[in-house]
Structures are given as structure tokens and as C-alpha cells.
Enzyme design. Structure first.
Site, PDB file in Angstrom:
ATOM      1  N   GLY A   5       0.832  -1.198   0.000  1.00  0.00           N
ATOM      2  CA  GLY A   5       0.000   0.000   0.000  1.00  0.00           C
ATOM      3  C   GLY A   5       0.867   1.248   0.000  1.00  0.00           C
ATOM      4  O   GLY A   5       2.091   1.176   0.084  1.00  0.00           O
ATOM      5  N   LEU A   6       0.207   2.382  -0.084  1.00  0.00           N
ATOM      6  CA  LEU A   6       0.898   3.668  -0.098  1.00  0.00           C
ATOM      7  C   LEU A   6       1.674   3.904   1.196  1.00  0.00           C
ATOM      8  O   LEU A   6       1.366   3.286   2.228  1.00  0.00           O
ATOM      9  CB  LEU A   6      -0.122   4.797  -0.287  1.00  0.00           C
ATOM     10  CG  LEU A   6      -0.792   4.894  -1.649  1.00  0.00           C
ATOM     11  CD1 LEU A   6      -1.933   5.914  -1.600  1.00  0.00           C
ATOM     12  CD2 LEU A   6       0.210   5.251  -2.733  1.00  0.00           C
ATOM     13  N   ALA A  42      -0.035   4.031   4.951  1.00  0.00           N
ATOM     14  CA  ALA A  42      -1.334   3.360   4.823  1.00  0.00           C
ATOM     15  C   ALA A  42      -1.687   2.547   6.060  1.00  0.00           C
ATOM     16  O   ALA A  42      -2.857   2.290   6.319  1.00  0.00           O
ATOM     17  CB  ALA A  42      -1.342   2.446   3.591  1.00  0.00           C
ATOM     18  N   GLY A  43      -0.671   2.109   6.823  1.00  0.00           N
ATOM     19  CA  GLY A  43      -0.912   1.288   8.004  1.00  0.00           C
ATOM     20  C   GLY A  43      -0.350  -0.116   7.898  1.00  0.00           C
ATOM     21  O   GLY A  43      -0.684  -0.988   8.703  1.00  0.00           O
ATOM     22  N   LYS A  44       0.525  -0.347   6.936  1.00  0.00           N
ATOM     23  CA  LYS A  44       1.101  -1.680   6.718  1.00  0.00           C
ATOM     24  C   LYS A  44       1.895  -2.160   7.930  1.00  0.00           C
ATOM     25  O   LYS A  44       1.672  -3.262   8.425  1.00  0.00           O
ATOM     26  CB  LYS A  44       2.018  -1.658   5.477  1.00  0.00           C
ATOM     27  CG  LYS A  44       1.314  -1.282   4.198  1.00  0.00           C
ATOM     28  CD  LYS A  44       2.277  -1.141   3.035  1.00  0.00           C
ATOM     29  CE  LYS A  44       3.325  -0.077   3.191  1.00  0.00           C
ATOM     30  NZ  LYS A  44       2.823   1.307   3.279  1.00  0.00           N
ATOM     31  N   SER A  53       6.075  -1.750  -2.014  1.00  0.00           N
ATOM     32  CA  SER A  53       6.124  -2.601  -3.223  1.00  0.00           C
ATOM     33  C   SER A  53       5.149  -2.083  -4.284  1.00  0.00           C
ATOM     34  O   SER A  53       4.140  -2.715  -4.556  1.00  0.00           O
ATOM     35  CB  SER A  53       5.903  -4.071  -2.886  1.00  0.00           C
ATOM     36  OG  SER A  53       4.916  -4.280  -1.916  1.00  0.00           O
TER      37      SER A  53
END
Length: 176
Positions: free
Chosen positions: A7-8, A11-13, A81
Site C-alpha cells: 500500500g501507499l 497506509a498502516g502496513k 512494493s
């Protein structure tokens, strides 16, 4: 298996990865988190942010994740990614690959950005910034999509664990 959170930026990854990891450990799994920022600092020093360098970084993460997973470790990757092709190569190498698109709106990522990177990118100070001046190719059919602007960390964690159970990776929600 490898859980690949993409994710951007902001984003909260990483937040989700850090919430899922102890739940998997509590169910008896050996777990390793590969955070994109940490991997870049230790395994990809010297790489820039060109497409080629970003793809090389993802390939390195995928290789390490593959080695860990084939040795019985549940791996959680939290990495932007940005390019579909690089993620597809990671999926092909790893096999047991669960792609989770962490997908709040861009405006929410900008609002959350504690490092001020989006502000700098919007001011033109950071070239090739994913989501602003460089593309992010959303997954076409991830196993799971989580909008962290409307889903809490706890609920997002449960959604990931439920998806793992649904896909046959054991009962990740209960201790052994």
C-alpha cells in the site's frame, strides 16, 4: 506462508504487521516481520528510488521471505512494493503468498504522515515519491483489501487472521 502487506506510504502496513505478529506467535507459529523501511536500511543500502531499484528491493525482500517460509516461519512483509510485476514475481517465488492491499485513501495517508514526507513530495522536494510523483499500481485481485481509514487496527488484524484460516493456514486466531 507469507503475508504481503502492500500500500501507499502511511497506509498502516507496519501497524497491521506488528498487530498480526503476536497473534500468530500466540497460536504457536514462528513469525518474522520484514518491514520495508528496516530491510531498505540493512539489506538494500545504496539503492535509490528508481523503478529498477524499487524492484530490486522487493526482490530481496521476496528472497528472504521465501527462505524463511520454506523453513517453517510465517513471514509478514510490510512494504510499499509499488509495482504489480514485482509483487507477481514475489508471489511466483514464494508460492504460499497472501497479498493484503492496505488501502486507505491518499488523503488519509497524507493526514497520517508523521515524517512529513508527503508535504515535502507535494512541494517538489522529494522526486519519485510513491502516490504523488511516482505510481502505485494497486493489486488487481489481492486475497484481502483493508481500508484502514474505516477499519480499526484490531478489526483489520481479525480480518487478516480470518483470511488465513479461510485459506487453510491453521487457526491463527486461537492459542494452541
Amino acid at each position: 506462508m507469507v503475508i504481503w502487506l502492500t500500500g501507499l506510504p502511511s497506509a498502516g502496513k507496519s501497524t497491521l504487521a506488528q498487530a498480526v505478529a503476536p497473534r500468530l506467535r500466540a497460536s504457536g507459529k514462528r513469525v518474522e516481520v520484514l518491514d520495508g523501511d528496516v530491510v531498505r536500511q540493512h539489506l538494500s543500502t545504496g539503492l535509490g528510488f528508481s523503478r529498477e531499484d524499487r524492484d530490486t528491493n522487493v526482490a530481496r525482500i521476496a528472497f528472504v521471505a521465501h527462505l524463511l517460509a520454506r523453513n517453517g516461519v510465517a513471514v509478514i512483509v510490510a512494504a510499499i512494493s509499488p509495482f504489480r510485476e514485482a509483487r507477481d514475481h514475489a508471489r511466483a517465488l514464494i508460492g504460499d503468498f497472501v497479498e493484503v492491499h492496505v488501502a486507505p485513501p491518499l488523503e488519509e495517508c497524507i493526514r497520517r504522515d508523521v515524517k512529513g514526507l508527503y508535504a515535502r513530495a507535494l512541494a517538489g522536494e522529494i522526486p519519485s515519491f510513491t502516490g504523488i510523483s511516482d505510481p502505485y499500481e494497486e493489486p488487481l485481485s489481492p486475497e484481502l483489501r483493508i481500508d484502514t481509514s474505516v477499519v480499526s487496527v484490531a478489526h483489520g488484524t481479525m480480518r487478516i487472521l480470518s483470511k488465513l484460516n479461510e485459506l487453510g493456514y491453521g487457526d491463527a486466531t486461537q492459542p494452541p
